[in-house]
Design an enzyme around this catalytic site. Sequence first.
Site, PDB file in Angstrom:
ATOM      1  N   CYS A  72       0.831  -1.212   0.000  1.00  0.00           N
ATOM      2  CA  CYS A  72       0.000   0.000   0.000  1.00  0.00           C
ATOM      3  C   CYS A  72       0.864   1.260   0.000  1.00  0.00           C
ATOM      4  CB  CYS A  72      -0.912  -0.024   1.224  1.00  0.00           C
ATOM      5  SG  CYS A  72      -1.773   1.530   1.522  1.00  0.00           S
ATOM      6  N   GLY A  73       0.680   2.118  -0.991  1.00  0.00           N
ATOM      7  CA  GLY A  73       1.452   3.355  -1.089  1.00  0.00           C
ATOM      8  C   GLY A  73       1.201   4.302   0.066  1.00  0.00           C
ATOM      9  N   HIS A  74      -0.048   4.388   0.524  1.00  0.00           N
ATOM     10  CA  HIS A  74      -0.365   5.273   1.644  1.00  0.00           C
ATOM     11  C   HIS A  74       0.314   4.786   2.923  1.00  0.00           C
ATOM     12  CE1 HIS A  74      -3.154   7.194  -0.999  1.00  0.00           C
ATOM     13  NE2 HIS A  74      -3.929   6.146  -1.089  1.00  0.00           N
ATOM     14  N   CYS A  75       0.406   3.461   3.090  1.00  0.00           N
ATOM     15  CA  CYS A  75       1.087   2.902   4.257  1.00  0.00           C
ATOM     16  C   CYS A  75       2.575   3.227   4.214  1.00  0.00           C
ATOM     17  CB  CYS A  75       0.891   1.392   4.309  1.00  0.00           C
ATOM     18  SG  CYS A  75      -0.833   0.854   4.374  1.00  0.00           S
TER      19      CYS A  75
END
Length: 548
Positions: A72-75
């Site tokens: 996950c990029g946001h993670c």
Amino acid sequence: MDGQLPLVLLLLLLLRASGPEGQDPGPGAPEEEPPEEEVPEEDGILVLTRRNLGLALREHRALLVQFYAPWCGHCKALAPEYSKAAALLAAESARARLAKVDGTAETELTQEFAVTAYPTLKFFRDGNRTHPEEYTGPREAEGIAEWLRRRVGPSATRLEDEEGAQALIDGREVVVIGFFQDLQDEDVATFLALAQDALDMTFGLTDQPKLFQKFGLTKDTVVLFKKFDEGRADFPVDEELGLDLGDLSHFLLTHSMHLVTEFNSQTSPKIFSARILNHLLLFVNQTLVSHQELLAGFGEAAPPFRGQVLFVVVDVGADNDHVLQYFGLKAAEAPTLRFINMETTKKYAPAPGGPVTASSVSAFCRAVLGGEVKPYLLSQEVPPDWDQRLVKTLVGKNFEQVAFDETKNVFIKFCECRGPRGAGRGREGLCGLCRRPAVLDAPWCSHCKEMAAAWEALAEKYKDQDDVVIAELDATANELEAFPVHGFPTLKFFPAGPGRRVIEYKSTRDLETFSKFLDNGGKLPAEEPAAPFPEAAANATTEPKEEL
């Protein structure tokens, strides 16, 4: 007696086999693994699994847990801030700890806590596993740490004397003090609950009569002290209805802002969280004395519109190109005014060439609010090669003739064109998949980027079918009155034939599903129901406000 002995032995054996509590787990029950003796850590963050969560909850009475996915990029963006927050709390020996769970590996925990989005953060207090609190705070280190501080400690400082009150007021730019004659009143609980989440303000409270007298109060009142504008704003508590959380929150957001706010990366989050839908922007070049002289008149016009219109200054000489482009302006057009309603995204401009004075600014505001000014729509010029590429380029001026061509089946992607052909254009909109801000100072939204290849592949597949058009329109530079776009990417299908029919596409964003949709006349076969986009489901989150 001898005949009963085997029965007694049999019962004892059954009790032993069923475990220490004497309860048979039953057929098919998962075998319990022994708990870990110690919870491992990475960069000061506890690493939790199904086996050690219970131990962590027993050892740490205040625990913020991040459920994440490695892909996950946001993670990935949150990870360094999360580690910094852990270090901040450790340095001050705070009671709160940070932890993380790999949701892709610990599916039992994601199911137990109804995790449907990454990253999801939940706060566990006093070992309570059944009712964790959803984390609603910032995603940067100091904000995370402060959110936790206000939950493990008092969210407001108890004030007993004038010296303490004055020290609190002098120490911060914005300080909120609740004056309550009875600190056991339920209004105090409302006040403290708000203080837990208003992290950009410092809170105090008192029941001391001498402090009521010092600040000229005779009844319960929440007072906001600030080092700018009028210096103070009072919010009396309604004696019959009590303290309303929503009304107080709106009051504090409105009055904690300067009457005139300069737009930059530090102020923009607060501008958009103020819940004031109308914004008036003055575009000036701050390096020019003649432009600087206009600021006084702009500020003079602001007080009557406080709470109704947010007055914002945009320096065209700073890094604000994205704001100029959103309004269809060039730096050379400054000084000029623009008005926008953030809910409808309708934009308004004054008559060209007029002066920027206190009276002209006030008159323009009143005219827009009174419905006397018509909004304008942005549109780029039609590129000479708009139909030369596989994916056709649409703008406001050629949209109608292409989209509603009765001989064509037209599939259009409304996007924020942040790729090579559109670099630098756009505003901070919402990704149509994850509903997070797509761009401003951040990279192009990952979901939009990933879909671009599939869209090009779709155009390649249908390039020899004359009745199929695959196109894209930069919705940040071209506005369509009939099709307001609030998310990126938004996909709409305009089937051939009369009637100006429009079908919105809401299924999986890949070549195979796109093709089935087109081949089936703008709908997916009934036996193949639309499946959610995997990463969209994983990254779904509370929908943020749309921003410039």
